[in-house]
Design an enzyme around this catalytic site. Structure first.
Site, short mmCIF file in Angstrom:
data_model
loop_
_atom_site.label_atom_id
_atom_site.label_comp_id
_atom_site.label_asym_id
_atom_site.label_seq_id
_atom_site.Cartn_x
_atom_site.Cartn_y
_atom_site.Cartn_z
N GLU A 49 0.86 -1.17 0.00
CA GLU A 49 0.00 0.00 0.00
C GLU A 49 0.90 1.23 0.00
O GLU A 49 1.71 1.41 0.91
CB GLU A 49 -0.86 -0.05 1.27
CG GLU A 49 -1.98 0.93 1.32
CD GLU A 49 -2.70 0.88 2.68
OE1 GLU A 49 -3.09 1.95 3.14
OE2 GLU A 49 -2.85 -0.21 3.27
N ASP A 60 -5.01 9.95 10.00
CA ASP A 60 -3.68 9.47 10.36
C ASP A 60 -3.13 10.07 11.65
O ASP A 60 -3.33 11.24 11.94
CB ASP A 60 -2.70 9.75 9.22
CG ASP A 60 -2.92 8.80 8.06
OD1 ASP A 60 -2.93 7.58 8.31
OD2 ASP A 60 -3.10 9.27 6.93
#
Lengths: 261, 400
Positions: A49, A60
């Site tokens: 990824e 995040d």
């Protein structure tokens, strides 16, 4: 058949589990992206990824935020990343996925972006701020390009929604293991195991667990509930430290345990 | 083309703008919020509770004041000020914070998270939480904490925990990022009281509705005083909550010209401004598709304004739509123009406006002379300037 589907068919046939590392494109310069991809393939990653740096990554935690900031400071653009993937694709055999927030794609132009990543050999796309309610902005183009949209389900998603999300895809379902953002966790909620098993039951396609998984014993535990793991923040931290052995250990944890299951 | 009041559509979109661009973990929370909000709208007990608080606690209705001295100074249209600065806590923000805090209780949640720029929304939310016995955590950019020390202390006195944010530009945009991250992590027992008409659906609609009390009162008060509708209405825009609250009840009154005023900072020809509608392009940030200040690669750029409350690189989705259909005129005012207008209002009317609201005053001063004396305009004086006294003093070098 998409490369992702093929890889998972093989894993299932051989009773193996998946390990998908996440790396930030452009962190350490765009050339290091190619080095990391070749290293991870050799170390036994199932797929990779590739994160696209974005100024405001709300899903995040600090590690990936900082990696994104470093990548942006290197001047990394989405075009650079697409070009780097195109260059390396001929020598890499495992699936490559992009993880990007909506805005960089939109600025590029959704249609053009998907055309270009198809040409570069990207197999899947993960968009953490695009729930199924908004995905028609990209799904028609993705279908045409035979690129898999990897959708997320979470501890908050009701069962009916998990079922709806899982049946839309052909690649795998990304089961978020925590209420929260990316980043290492020392422990997970007790009910996580039951949740992952439930997602497995509801999903016609493989289920991978991700968010917070940082240590080999966590990898070993997660793969008892589902088809594999995604490791992001820890991967970035280990690459940053140059601790390649620990990366190999994490990947091996998914292999050792799977053979005993 | 005329706007209708049916927006947003069932996807939470105003045209293409708005929507729900959030991590999956938040989807259930915002769907629940939407359902609960719809129930509350239809529940007379909720409306009564909110209205009673707005009257007895906030001090509504706020006056619509004919600013005769300012009118004479500008030389043109009659200028009225909608005195949102006279609300409890000193700005319009409390209208929304109280509404959402009541919703928080309805949803059985005990904790609240919020972002703040100038500190006004933080103070309003801390106040509502103190009143309704909710735990409150406020994220605020370190840069804003420096600019708005007094408001930080106020929030803390009210029992809120203020957390400094030093990512990105350390201003409002980054405080919203952190508040969203906190919400994702604590979604089970926490509601996010978003302070402007932005973010994922249903926030832009809900905040607009809670702020519409401004426009509704204005319309009635103006009718009472002048026996007609105003010819022009002016409000400043950061995320866009005081302006949408003021404009919304006038949207279908086509004779009323609506003016939204963005912050031009050091000037639109520099890269130090916050004029998202004038200089930005559509993109996705903080859960919604809206006009954004961004580079060609879709990286969000830092906004600049002397006013911490306007220092935001996006703008609420309904404003984007109203711009697209041409119902509202959007323009901008520089730091210097706002500062002059602030001083002028102090001296002509004895009112110290917030730096945010001073942008609307400055624009009105340009607009009024182009109108005739039989015409009237209303400026939304969204907040008072006490919080800005230090910043203004620093800027003026201690003179004046």
């Amino acid at each position: 058949m998409n490369r992702i589907e093929k890889v998972f068919q093989n894993l299932q046939k051989n009773n193996q589990k998946a390990f998908v590392p996440y790396i930030m494109a452009g962190d350490g310069g765009i050339d290091s992206l190619k080095e990391k991809i070749t290293f991870l393939e050799k170390a036994g990653a199932t797929a990779i990824e590739i994160g696209i740096p974005f100024s405001d990554p709300v899903a995040d935690g600090p590690v990936i935020q900082q990696a994104g900031i470093r990548a942006l400071k290197e001047g990394t653009t989405l075009k650079d990343v697409v070009a780097a993937v195109a260059e390396i694709r001929p020598i890499v055999h495992i699936p490559l996925l992009f993880m990007t927030y909506t805005n960089p794609m939109m600025a590029y132009g959704f249609e053009q972006f998907i055309k270009d990543i198809e040409a570069s050999g990207i197999d899947g796309l993960i968009v953490p701020d695009m729930p199924i309610e908004q995905e028609e902005l990209i799904v028609p183009y993705l279908e045409e390009a035979h690129i898999e949209l990897i959708r997320l389900v979470t501890l908050q998603s009701p069962l009916s929604r998990i079922e709806e999300i899982a049946k839309r895809g052909k690649g795998f379902v990304y089961a978020v293991t925590v209420n929260g953002i990316t980043g290492a966790r020392s422990s997970f909620k007790e009910e996580l195991g039951a949740h992952l098993k439930k997602v497995k039951e509801l999903s016609p396609i493989p289920v991978l667990a991700g968010f917070g998984i940082s240590f080999p014993d966590q990898v070993e535990e997660m793969i008892t509930y589902c088809d594999g793991v995604i490791v992001g923040s820890k991967m970035i931290e280990l690459f940053d430290k140059g601790d390649l052995q620990s990366i190999v250990d994490l990947i091996d944890a998914s292999k050792i345990r799977a053979s005993q299951l | 083309m005329t706007a209708t009041t049916i927006y947003p559509d069932d996807k939470g979109q105003f045209g293409i703008y708005g929507g729900r661009y959030v991590p999956e973990t938040l989807m259930q929370a915002i769907l629940q919020l939407e359902a609960e909000y719809k129930k509350a709208l239809a529940d007379p007990a909720f409306q009564t509770e909110l209205n009673t608080l707005l009257t007895d606690y906030v001090g509504r209705e706020t006056p619509l004041y004919f600013a005769e001295n300012l009118t004479n100074y500008a030389g043109g249209a009659k200028i009225y000020l909608k005195r949102e600065d006279l609300n409890h806590t000193g700005a319009h923000k409390i209208n929304n914070s109280l509404g959402q805090a009541l919703l928080t209780k309805r949803m059985g949640k005990k904790k609240v998270v919020a972002e703040t720029g100038a500190g006004q929304h933080g103070v309003a939310t801390a106040t509502a939480c103190a009143l309704l016995n909710l735990d409150c955590i406020i994220f605020m950019g370190e840069e804003d904490i420096k600019r708005q020390q007094l408001n930080v202390f106020r929030m803390e006195m009210l029992g809120a925990k203020v957390v400094g944010v030093n990512s990105g530009s350390s201003t409002l945009k980054d405080a919203v990022n952190e508040a969203l991250r906190y919400w994702v992590t604590n979604v089970e027992d926490t509601h996010y009281i978003l302070g402007s008409a932005m973010g994922p659906h249903p926030f832009p609609m809900m905040v607009r509705d809670f702020q519409s009390v401004i426009g509704k009162e204005t319309k009635e008060q103006f009718q009472h005083k002048e026996g007609k509708l105003p010819d022009a209405v002016v409000a400043c825009i950061g995320g866009g909550s005081n302006s949408i609250g003021m404009f919304y009840p006038f949207i279908n009154d086509e004779s009323v010209r609506l003016y939204g005023v963005e912050a031009a900072g050091l000037g639109l020809d520099t890269d130090k401004h916050a004029a998202s509608l004038t200089k930005g392009t559509p993109g996705v940030l903080h859960g919604a598709l809206m006009y954004l200040l961004q580079d060609e690669h879709g990286q969000i750029q830092e906004a600049h304004s002397i006013s911490a409350g306007l220092d935001y690189p996006g703008i609420g989705p309904e404003h984007c739509y109203l711009k697209e259909i041409g119902r509202v005129n959007y323009d901008s005012i520089t730091d210097d123009e706002a500062l002059s207008a602030l001083q002028l209002l102090c001296k002509t009317e004895g009112i110290i406006p917030a730096l945010e609201s001073a942008h609307a005053i400055a624009y009105a001063l340009k607009l009024a002379p182009t109108m005739n004396k039989q015409e009237s305009m209303v400026i939304c004086l969204s907040g008072r300037g006490d919080k800005d006294v230090d910043a203004v003093r620093a800027r003026l070098g201690g003179a004046n």
